[in-house]
Motif scaffolding. Structure first.
Motif, PDB file in Angstrom:
ATOM      1  N   LEU A 231      38.667  40.364  27.974  1.00 18.17           N
ATOM      2  CA  LEU A 231      39.172  40.866  29.306  1.00 18.17           C
ATOM      3  C   LEU A 231      38.373  42.158  29.622  1.00 18.17           C
ATOM      4  O   LEU A 231      38.259  42.515  30.729  1.00 18.17           O
ATOM      5  CB  LEU A 231      40.653  41.361  29.175  1.00 18.17           C
ATOM      6  N   HIS A 232      38.011  42.867  28.454  1.00 16.89           N
ATOM      7  CA  HIS A 232      36.875  44.050  28.731  1.00 16.89           C
ATOM      8  C   HIS A 232      35.637  43.515  29.357  1.00 16.89           C
ATOM      9  O   HIS A 232      35.209  44.240  30.393  1.00 16.89           O
ATOM     10  CB  HIS A 232      36.826  44.815  27.273  1.00 16.89           C
TER      11      HIS A 232
ATOM     12  N   VAL B  39      38.226  46.168  31.464  1.00 22.47           N
ATOM     13  CA  VAL B  39      39.244  46.901  31.037  1.00 22.47           C
ATOM     14  C   VAL B  39      38.723  48.102  30.255  1.00 22.47           C
ATOM     15  O   VAL B  39      37.966  48.275  29.747  1.00 22.47           O
ATOM     16  CB  VAL B  39      39.964  45.885  29.881  1.00 22.47           C
ATOM     17  N   ASP B  40      39.652  49.222  30.607  1.00 20.37           N
ATOM     18  CA  ASP B  40      39.562  50.427  30.002  1.00 20.37           C
ATOM     19  C   ASP B  40      39.753  50.525  28.584  1.00 20.37           C
ATOM     20  O   ASP B  40      41.334  50.287  28.089  1.00 20.37           O
ATOM     21  CB  ASP B  40      40.193  51.581  30.599  1.00 20.37           C
ATOM     22  N   LEU B  41      38.913  50.471  27.457  1.00 15.89           N
ATOM     23  CA  LEU B  41      39.586  50.173  26.015  1.00 15.89           C
ATOM     24  C   LEU B  41      40.096  51.292  25.527  1.00 15.89           C
ATOM     25  O   LEU B  41      40.685  51.323  24.556  1.00 15.89           O
ATOM     26  CB  LEU B  41      38.390  49.599  25.068  1.00 15.89           C
TER      27      LEU B  41
ATOM     28  N   LEU C 108      40.178  49.710  34.506  1.00 20.69           N
ATOM     29  CA  LEU C 108      41.589  49.879  34.523  1.00 20.69           C
ATOM     30  C   LEU C 108      42.284  49.707  33.196  1.00 20.69           C
ATOM     31  O   LEU C 108      41.591  49.162  32.227  1.00 20.69           O
ATOM     32  CB  LEU C 108      42.076  48.760  35.622  1.00 20.69           C
ATOM     33  N   PRO C 109      43.364  50.543  33.120  1.00 21.09           N
ATOM     34  CA  PRO C 109      43.995  49.991  31.742  1.00 21.09           C
ATOM     35  C   PRO C 109      44.546  48.676  31.691  1.00 21.09           C
ATOM     36  O   PRO C 109      44.765  48.174  32.775  1.00 21.09           O
ATOM     37  CB  PRO C 109      45.511  51.107  32.015  1.00 21.09           C
ATOM     38  N   LEU C 110      44.881  48.319  30.571  1.00 23.75           N
ATOM     39  CA  LEU C 110      45.491  47.043  30.346  1.00 23.75           C
ATOM     40  C   LEU C 110      47.021  46.995  29.760  1.00 23.75           C
ATOM     41  O   LEU C 110      46.991  47.716  28.623  1.00 23.75           O
ATOM     42  CB  LEU C 110      44.447  46.083  29.512  1.00 23.75           C
ATOM     43  N   VAL C 111      47.758  46.351  30.242  1.00 21.98           N
ATOM     44  CA  VAL C 111      49.051  46.233  29.501  1.00 21.98           C
ATOM     45  C   VAL C 111      49.299  44.759  29.007  1.00 21.98           C
ATOM     46  O   VAL C 111      49.099  43.838  29.822  1.00 21.98           O
ATOM     47  CB  VAL C 111      50.356  46.525  30.673  1.00 21.98           C
TER      48      VAL C 111
END
Length: 364
Positions: free
Chosen positions: A137-138, A143-145, A58-61
């Motif tokens: 977090l990855h 997480v999607d880098l 998933l994307p990370l904000v």
């Protein structure tokens, strides 16, 4: 008796299956977390969206609070939990560390050299904190880098600019509210990939002046115009913007919104500036102007991009005047080659997809 035993066995299998599914896909959750970086306990608030599945990248904000604030303040100001559930991304609200140079206030560190008058060098590196946090977090949450976005308010916005310049190889795009670029950030900005930028600033902001801040002949913060010019040049954008007058949804807030947008000739990279006419040091949508919701418009723009530009553009479409870095972390191993999922008190080896390996020591 045999039939009864068979039912019990079936139920046990069902419970086991349900437990497994629950362990992979969890309900939305908000937790306070911490990691040790450079010997300091760095804290953050983590939100995993509803139905989070660690098998899906998933994307990370990353969402940064203002000066002397904290993660809870920013969660109240820019609550992205519902949006994260709808759009399926992870959101993190990091905490700044108390600054000994500023009466222990929790300010993000943007001063690097201390060469400007009345400034002192960073007592600790927030850049290293965020770099380690992204890597952690990855590994921990997949997480999607290719889609790591940062946004922030005021001092947190200044630090977001810093991340876009000093950690550009890990930050896909940035959104900044109520801040222009600090002079050292501006002068030392290194962009290695097409970087979408969204800025939101009031033309009557008395703290983050629209025209920049100069004190006793020294420039500390560049103007909004100069800030835009830097990103136009870095992303090789057409210099003439498109102007859109946003609907005046709330006529009682004393302000209106103009959107200035720039794009590359192939429209694969963009810069978006929301000028709040009559706006102050605000977070539109929460306080101040109510015609837009800052975190929503930032996400709507940035979410279209990966590290190579818009997700629907091919790499060959991108025209940028600097080389593109696609170095992504694959795994972390110890000295014996064993995978490590939690930082430990030993030297660890970070292995990247370009074949490079970095030796790091992370304390926990």
């Amino acid at each position: 008796m045999v039939r009864c035993q068979s039912k019990i066995t079936t139920m046990r299998l069902l419970y086991t299956l349900l437990f497994f599914l629950f362990s992979v896909s969890v309900f939305a959750q908000l937790t306070n977390e911490s990691i040790i970086v450079d010997g300091l306990n760095r804290t953050y608030t983590l939100y995993l969206p509803s139905g989070f599945n660690s098998n899906i990248s998933l994307p990370l904000v990353l969402n940064f609070h203002g000066g002397a604030g904290n993660a809870n303040d920013q969660l109240y100001t820019a609550d992205m939990r519902d949006l994260a559930d709808e759009q399926n991304f992870i959101v993190v609200y990091p905490n700044a560390y108390p600054d000994p140079n500023s009466s222990q206030e929790t300010n993000w560190q943007v001063v690097t050299s201390g060469d400007l008058p009345f400034t002192v060098p960073n007592p600790h590196s927030d850049i290293i904190f965020i770099e380690n946090l992204i890597d952690y977090l990855h590994i921990e949450y997949n997480v999607d880098l290719n889609r790591v976005y940062a946004l922030g308010y005021s001092n947190g916005g200044g630090f977001t600019f810093d991340l876009g310049c000093r950690l550009n190889n890990k930050i896909t795009g940035i959104g900044v509210v109520a801040r222009t670029m600090y002079a050292e950030t501006y002068d030392n900005c290194e962009v290695v990939h097409p970087t979408p930028v969204v800025t939101i600033l009031g033309n009557e902001d008395s703290i983050s002046n629209y025209d920049g801040i100069t004190y006793e002949g020294t420039l500390y913060y560049h103007s909004n115009h100069a800030t835009n010019d830097l990103w136009i040049e870095n992303n090789n954008l057409v210099p003439t913007p498109n102007l859109t007058f946003m609907p005046d949804i709330n006529s009682n807030d004393g302000s209106t919104v103009e959107l200035y947008s720039w794009s590359s000739e192939d429209e694969c990279i963009g810069l978006y500036h929301y000028k709040i006419i009559g706006g102050g040091h605000d977070w539109p949508g929460t306080f101040g102007n109510m015609d837009i919701v800052s975190h929503e418009v930032i996400w709507s723009h940035l979410s279209e991009y990966g590290m190579n530009g818009k997700l629907d553009c091919s790499v060959s479409d991108i025209n940028l005047n600097s080389s593109i870095s696609s170095k992504n972390l694959i795994e972390i191993v110890d000295a014996l080659g064993r995978k490590v999922h939690h930082p430990t008190n030993q030297f660890l080896f970070h292995i990247y997809d370009d074949g490079s390996v970095e030796k790091k020591f992370i304390v926990e």
